[in-house]
Write a protein that holds these residues in place. Structure first.
Motif, PDB file in Angstrom:
ATOM      1  N   TYR A  53       0.847  -1.188   0.000  1.00  0.00           N
ATOM      2  CA  TYR A  53       0.000   0.000   0.000  1.00  0.00           C
ATOM      3  C   TYR A  53       0.882   1.236   0.000  1.00  0.00           C
ATOM      4  CZ  TYR A  53      -4.902  -1.235   0.384  1.00  0.00           C
ATOM      5  OH  TYR A  53      -6.185  -1.634   0.099  1.00  0.00           O
ATOM      6  N   ARG A  61       3.702   9.828   1.766  1.00  0.00           N
ATOM      7  CA  ARG A  61       2.852   8.646   1.877  1.00  0.00           C
ATOM      8  C   ARG A  61       2.179   8.598   3.251  1.00  0.00           C
ATOM      9  NH1 ARG A  61       2.650   6.811  -3.471  1.00  0.00           N
ATOM     10  NH2 ARG A  61       4.758   6.529  -4.259  1.00  0.00           N
ATOM     11  N   TYR A  62       1.049   7.881   3.296  1.00  0.00           N
ATOM     12  CA  TYR A  62       0.339   7.697   4.552  1.00  0.00           C
ATOM     13  C   TYR A  62       0.761   6.420   5.271  1.00  0.00           C
ATOM     14  CZ  TYR A  62      -2.668  11.603   3.384  1.00  0.00           C
ATOM     15  OH  TYR A  62      -3.137  12.869   3.089  1.00  0.00           O
ATOM     16  N   TYR A  63       1.589   5.606   4.626  1.00  0.00           N
ATOM     17  CA  TYR A  63       2.106   4.381   5.226  1.00  0.00           C
ATOM     18  C   TYR A  63       3.620   4.392   5.164  1.00  0.00           C
ATOM     19  CZ  TYR A  63      -2.615   2.412   4.649  1.00  0.00           C
ATOM     20  OH  TYR A  63      -3.966   2.169   4.715  1.00  0.00           O
ATOM     21  N   CYS A  66       7.677   2.726   2.136  1.00  0.00           N
ATOM     22  CA  CYS A  66       7.372   3.068   0.744  1.00  0.00           C
ATOM     23  C   CYS A  66       8.592   3.565  -0.035  1.00  0.00           C
ATOM     24  CB  CYS A  66       6.282   4.133   0.690  1.00  0.00           C
ATOM     25  SG  CYS A  66       4.651   3.537   1.175  1.00  0.00           S
TER      26      CYS A  66
END
Length: 415
Positions: A53, A61-63, A66
């Motif tokens: 994800y 990014r939100y996670y 990455c």
């Protein structure tokens, strides 16, 4: 490519995958929106990035975890900028239709007005057909091609725009065989203070190679597919000036999508790198040359082409003048039995149902990828004509199929 591991887990799916590989190897793909990507693109799309994800954009990014997703997406963006020359590019849309959705969400409000080409004249569902989200959320009116010439009626479009006062005009088409004059459509948009969206889904590769006029720097927004004439990972793309960048990015994520398909973005990155090689320009030009040769030979056989020819990768045949009792579906089905896969298509002034229309659309991107040249495409036109003449004659279909087998053996695809 081996499916041995899939077979151990799921023999039924392995059978289907191997069947599809054999089908592509053993048939001539002439659906104008299809092509054959390289094994490198397929390998990238089957990578571990399918597990990741990566909501957001590179560096934002939100996670966690990455860093490699960022690398791949930035490579895709940078290469796309080099290919098309746009200031800002979003490579996350899952398809060309979702790229169009991203533009609509970015700059329109529900109920705003779209002016686009009629579907039966070569437009696309996502340009405002009532069965599509665009036709359900926005008010839509449509312009047409001149039924006599087969060319976009630019003067009629301009007049229609002045009467309708749309918020956005859509250019770029799915069954239009001529070069698009994006500047003339931009003039119509400027005259009514409308946005201009150029959807180059079919011609992304031709534009990148410089064999078709580019709308980048002309239209406000340019969208496209990344798996047709550009031969990259399957999906879509949006290009715009920097002033619209934030609105477009927010419309894609979180506006219309969640996590991007990072394995597909990897396929885009690899395909864009391949398109930056000098050989790609020759491929794009050959694609057009092959379509012209295909169309000219079909005309020699007495078939009518919409607009009397082509400037791009496809030809659109109107069967009504020469074969009034034969439908596009008749020909599509018989040709598929013979190993030539194209599609029935509506034609300007269509008098039949869209489910069983009066035309056929044939493209050369896949043939050119296999290595076909003009002489080969002229022979393919001969084979198509033989089937058009006798779509219900099993002997004719079988004879054409035998020659298709020889051609696919001569030009192998995936080993």
């Amino acid at each position: 490519m081996s499916y041995d591991t899939v077979r151990e887990t799921d023999p039924a799916v392995a059978d289907a995958l191997e069947g599809e590989r054999a089908r592509q190897n053993d048939t001539l793909a002439m659906i104008a929106s299809e092509n054959h990507v390289s094994e490198a693109v397929m390998e990238a799309q089957s990578s571990e990035l399918t597990n990741k994800y990566a909501e957001g954009y590179p560096g934002e990014r939100y996670y966690g975890g990455c860093e490699y997703a960022d690398d791949v997406e930035q490579l895709a963006i940078d290469r796309a900028k080099e290919l098309w020359g746009a200031d800002h590019i979003n490579v996350q849309p899952h398809s060309g239709s979702q790229a169009n959705m991203g533009v609509y969400l970015g700059v329109l409000e529900p109920g705003d007005k779209i002016l686009s080409l009629d579907l039966t004249h070569g437009g696309h569902l996502s340009h405002g057909h009532p069965a599509n989200f665009a036709g359900q959320v926005y008010e839509v009116e449509q312009y047409e091609v001149d039924e006599e010439t087969g060319y976009v009626d630019y003067e009629g479009l301009h007049e229609h725009a002045e009467e309708y006062e749309p918020d956005i005009i859509v250019s770029g088409y799915s069954a239009y065989p001529r070069e698009v004059d994006f500047a003339r459509i931009q003039e119509a948009a400027d005259a009514v203070d409308a946005y201009h969206l150029a959807d180059i889904a079919h011609i992304t590769g031709l534009v990148a190679a410089g064999v078709h006029e580019s709308p980048v720097g002309v239209a406000d927004f340019v969208t496209g597919s990344t798996h047709k004439t550009i031969r990259a990972g399957r999906g879509g793309i949006i290009m715009c000036d920097d002033e619209y960048a934030d609105d477009i990015d927010a419309a894609v994520f979180p506006g219309s999508q969640g996590g991007p398909l990072m394995h597909n973005v990897a396929g885009k990155a690899v395909g864009f790198k391949e398109a930056l090689e000098p050989e790609f320009e020759a491929y794009a030009q050959q694609t057009v040359d092959n379509a012209v040769a295909l169309g000219d030979r079909l005309k020699e056989h007495g078939l009518d082409l919409v607009s009397d020819g082509t400037d791009n990768h496809l030809v659109l045949v109107d069967l009504r003048p020469s074969h009034p009792d034969t439908t596009g579906k008749d020909v599509e089905a018989a040709l598929e039995d013979a190993g030539i896969v194209l599609n029935a298509n509506t034609v300007p002034g269509e008098t039949r149902s869209a489910f069983n229309p009066s035309g056929i659309r044939a493209g050369t991107p896949g043939l050119t990828t296999r290595g076909f040249d003009e002489d080969d495409c002229r022979e393919v036109a001969d084979l198509i004509y033989d089937v058009v003449e006798a779509p219900h004659d099993d002997d004719v279909v079988a004879e054409v199929g035998e020659r298709v087998d020889e051609l696919t053996d001569e030009y192998p695809l995936y080993e």
